[in-house]
Scaffold this active site. Structure first.
Site, PDB file in Angstrom:
ATOM      1  N   ARG A 206      11.769  -3.002  11.566  1.00 46.03           N
ATOM      2  CA  ARG A 206      10.528  -2.682  12.281  1.00 46.03           C
ATOM      3  C   ARG A 206      10.265  -3.698  13.377  1.00 46.03           C
ATOM      4  O   ARG A 206      10.351  -4.897  13.165  1.00 46.03           O
ATOM      5  CB  ARG A 206       9.359  -2.681  11.298  1.00 46.03           C
ATOM      6  CG  ARG A 206       8.780  -1.312  11.102  1.00 46.03           C
ATOM      7  CD  ARG A 206       7.696  -1.348  10.077  1.00 46.03           C
ATOM      8  NE  ARG A 206       6.516  -2.032  10.576  1.00 46.03           N
ATOM      9  CZ  ARG A 206       5.342  -1.996   9.950  1.00 46.03           C
ATOM     10  NH1 ARG A 206       5.220  -1.308   8.845  1.00 46.03           N
ATOM     11  NH2 ARG A 206       4.309  -2.636  10.437  1.00 46.03           N
TER      12      ARG A 206
ATOM     13  N   ARG B 259      11.333  -6.989   4.650  1.00 46.51           N
ATOM     14  CA  ARG B 259      11.264  -5.602   5.118  1.00 46.51           C
ATOM     15  C   ARG B 259      11.866  -5.474   6.520  1.00 46.51           C
ATOM     16  O   ARG B 259      12.527  -4.494   6.825  1.00 46.51           O
ATOM     17  CB  ARG B 259       9.789  -5.145   5.139  1.00 46.51           C
ATOM     18  CG  ARG B 259       9.597  -3.743   5.665  1.00 46.51           C
ATOM     19  CD  ARG B 259       8.185  -3.238   5.417  1.00 46.51           C
ATOM     20  NE  ARG B 259       7.220  -3.807   6.336  1.00 46.51           N
ATOM     21  CZ  ARG B 259       5.897  -3.633   6.232  1.00 46.51           C
ATOM     22  NH1 ARG B 259       5.390  -2.930   5.251  1.00 46.51           N
ATOM     23  NH2 ARG B 259       5.088  -4.169   7.110  1.00 46.51           N
TER      24      ARG B 259
ATOM     25  N   LYS C  23       0.838  -1.212   0.000  1.00 48.88           N
ATOM     26  CA  LYS C  23       0.000   0.000   0.000  1.00 48.88           C
ATOM     27  C   LYS C  23       0.871   1.260   0.000  1.00 48.88           C
ATOM     28  O   LYS C  23       0.611   2.197  -0.759  1.00 48.88           O
ATOM     29  CB  LYS C  23      -0.935  -0.005   1.219  1.00 48.88           C
ATOM     30  CG  LYS C  23      -1.869  -1.214   1.246  1.00 48.88           C
ATOM     31  CD  LYS C  23      -2.851  -1.175   2.409  1.00 48.88           C
ATOM     32  CE  LYS C  23      -2.235  -1.412   3.769  1.00 48.88           C
ATOM     33  NZ  LYS C  23      -1.954  -2.821   4.090  1.00 48.88           N
TER      34      LYS C  23
HETATM   35  P1  ADP Z   1       0.938  -3.219   8.297  1.00 47.80           P
HETATM   36  O1  ADP Z   1       0.109  -2.751   7.148  1.00 47.80           O
HETATM   37  O2  ADP Z   1       2.303  -3.632   7.885  1.00 47.80           O
HETATM   38  O3  ADP Z   1       0.241  -4.221   9.166  1.00 47.80           O
HETATM   39  P2  ADP Z   1       0.787  -0.569   9.525  1.00 47.80           P
HETATM   40  O4  ADP Z   1       2.038   0.197   9.382  1.00 47.80           O
HETATM   41  O5  ADP Z   1      -0.368  -0.165   8.695  1.00 47.80           O
HETATM   42  O6  ADP Z   1       1.198  -2.081   9.291  1.00 47.80           O
HETATM   43  O7  ADP Z   1       0.317  -0.614  11.051  1.00 47.80           O
HETATM   44  C1  ADP Z   1       1.166  -1.065  12.078  1.00 47.80           C
HETATM   45  C2  ADP Z   1       0.355  -1.264  13.365  1.00 47.80           C
HETATM   46  O8  ADP Z   1      -0.265  -0.028  13.758  1.00 47.80           O
HETATM   47  C3  ADP Z   1      -0.788  -2.265  13.265  1.00 47.80           C
HETATM   48  O9  ADP Z   1      -0.380  -3.599  13.459  1.00 47.80           O
HETATM   49  C4  ADP Z   1      -1.722  -1.761  14.381  1.00 47.80           C
HETATM   50  O10 ADP Z   1      -1.274  -2.161  15.645  1.00 47.80           O
HETATM   51  C5  ADP Z   1      -1.571  -0.253  14.294  1.00 47.80           C
HETATM   52  N1  ADP Z   1      -2.583   0.365  13.401  1.00 47.80           N
HETATM   53  C6  ADP Z   1      -2.349   1.008  12.219  1.00 47.80           C
HETATM   54  N2  ADP Z   1      -3.508   1.432  11.669  1.00 47.80           N
HETATM   55  C7  ADP Z   1      -4.500   1.038  12.503  1.00 47.80           C
HETATM   56  C8  ADP Z   1      -5.933   1.140  12.495  1.00 47.80           C
HETATM   57  N3  ADP Z   1      -6.586   1.749  11.488  1.00 47.80           N
HETATM   58  N4  ADP Z   1      -6.621   0.614  13.533  1.00 47.80           N
HETATM   59  C9  ADP Z   1      -6.000   0.020  14.531  1.00 47.80           C
HETATM   60  N5  ADP Z   1      -4.669  -0.141  14.621  1.00 47.80           N
HETATM   61  C10 ADP Z   1      -3.916   0.370  13.619  1.00 47.80           C
END
Ligand code: ADP
Length: 187
Positions: free
Chosen positions: A132, A126, A13
Site C-alpha cells: 500500500r 502490511r 478493523k
Molecule cells: P487506515 O485505517 O489504515 O488509516 P484506511 O484504509 O481506513 O486506512 O484509509 C486510508 C486513507 O483514506 C486515509 O489515510 C484517508 O486519507 C482516507 N480516508 C478513509 N476514510 C476516511 C474518512 N472517513 N475521512 C477522511 N479520509 C478518509
C-alpha cells in the site's frame, strides 16, 4: 445491526469486519477501500482524494460523507458496519443526520484498542505484503497523528451517546474476535 468499527490505523478493523460479516451477514463499508477503488479507477473523486491520501491526511468531510450517504441508501435490512468512518466529529454528526432521517441509529461502536508501537509494526508488515502506497513510516506516523488529533475525540462523542464498547485489540486474532462477539451478543 448498525455498527461502527473504531480504532487507530492498523487496529485490525478490516480483519474483525470479516468475522462479523460471516457471522451476522451485515454489509462491510470501508471508506478506505471505496477511496482506493476510486483512485484505481481514476474517477474524479479518486483523483481528488489521492492528493490527501498520499500525504496521510484526511479526505475532506463532504467527499467521504457523500460516499457513505450513497452506500447507506442502497442497503437493505441486514444492517451494516462502518470501518474508517466517521473519522471527524463533523462526519459523526452528518452520520447522525443521515440515520435519523432514515429512522435508524447506531447500535454499537466497537473501539479496538491497540498501542502505537504495535500499530506501527503491523502497518510496516502490511506494507511489505500489500504494497500500500500510504504505508511508509513517515506517512504512518502522520496518519497516527491525524488519528489522535481528529479522530480519537470521537470516543467521547460515542461514550456520551452510550454506545461505545472498548475491546482489547492485541493478541490472537481469534481471541479478539471472541471479545468482539461478546459485545455483539449482548446488544
Ligand atoms: P487506515 O485505517 O489504515 O488509516 P484506511 O484504509 O481506513 O486506512 O484509509 C486510508 C486513507 O483514506 C486515509 O489515510 C484517508 O486519507 C482516507 N480516508 C478513509 N476514510 C476516511 C474518512 N472517513 N475521512 C477522511 N479520509 C478518509
Amino acid at each position: 445491526m448498525r455498527l461502527i468499527l473504531f480504532g487507530p490505523p492498523g487496529a485490525g478493523k478490516g480483519t474483525q469486519a470479516d468475522f462479523i460479516r460471516e457471522k451476522y451477514g451485515v454489509e462491510h463499508i470501508s471508506t478506505g477501500d471505496v477511496l482506493r477503488e476510486a483512485v484505481k479507477n481514476g474517477t474524479e473523486v479518486g483523483l481528488y482524494a489521492k492528493s490527501f491520501m498520499d500525504k496521510g491526511e484526511l479526505v475532506p468531510d463532504e467527499v467521504v460523507t457523500e460516499i457513505i450517504r450513497q452506500k447507506i441508501s442502497t442497503l437493505g435490512e441486514a444492517g451494516f458496519m462502518l470501518d474508517g468512518f466517521p473519522r471527524t466529529l463533523e462526519q459523526a454528526k452528518c452520520l447522525e443526520d443521515i440515520l435519523t432521517g432514515a429512522g435508524a441509529a447506531i447500535d454499537a461502536v466497537i473501539f479496538l484498542e491497540v498501542p502505537d508501537q504495535e500499530v506501527i509494526q503491523r502497518i510496516i508488515r502490511r506494507q511489505k505484503i500489500e504494497g500500500r502506497q500510504d504505508d511508509t513510516e513517515d506517512l504512518i506516523k502522520n496518519r497516527l497523528r491525524v488519528y489522535k488529533d481528529q479522530t480519537s475525540p470521537l470516543k467521547d462523542f460515542y461514550e456520551g451517546t452510550g454506545v461505545l464498547h472498548a475491546v482489547e485489540g492485541v493478541g490472537e486474532i481469534s481471541d479478539i474476535a471472541v471479545r468482539v462477539e461478546g459485545v455483539l451478543k449482548n446488544l
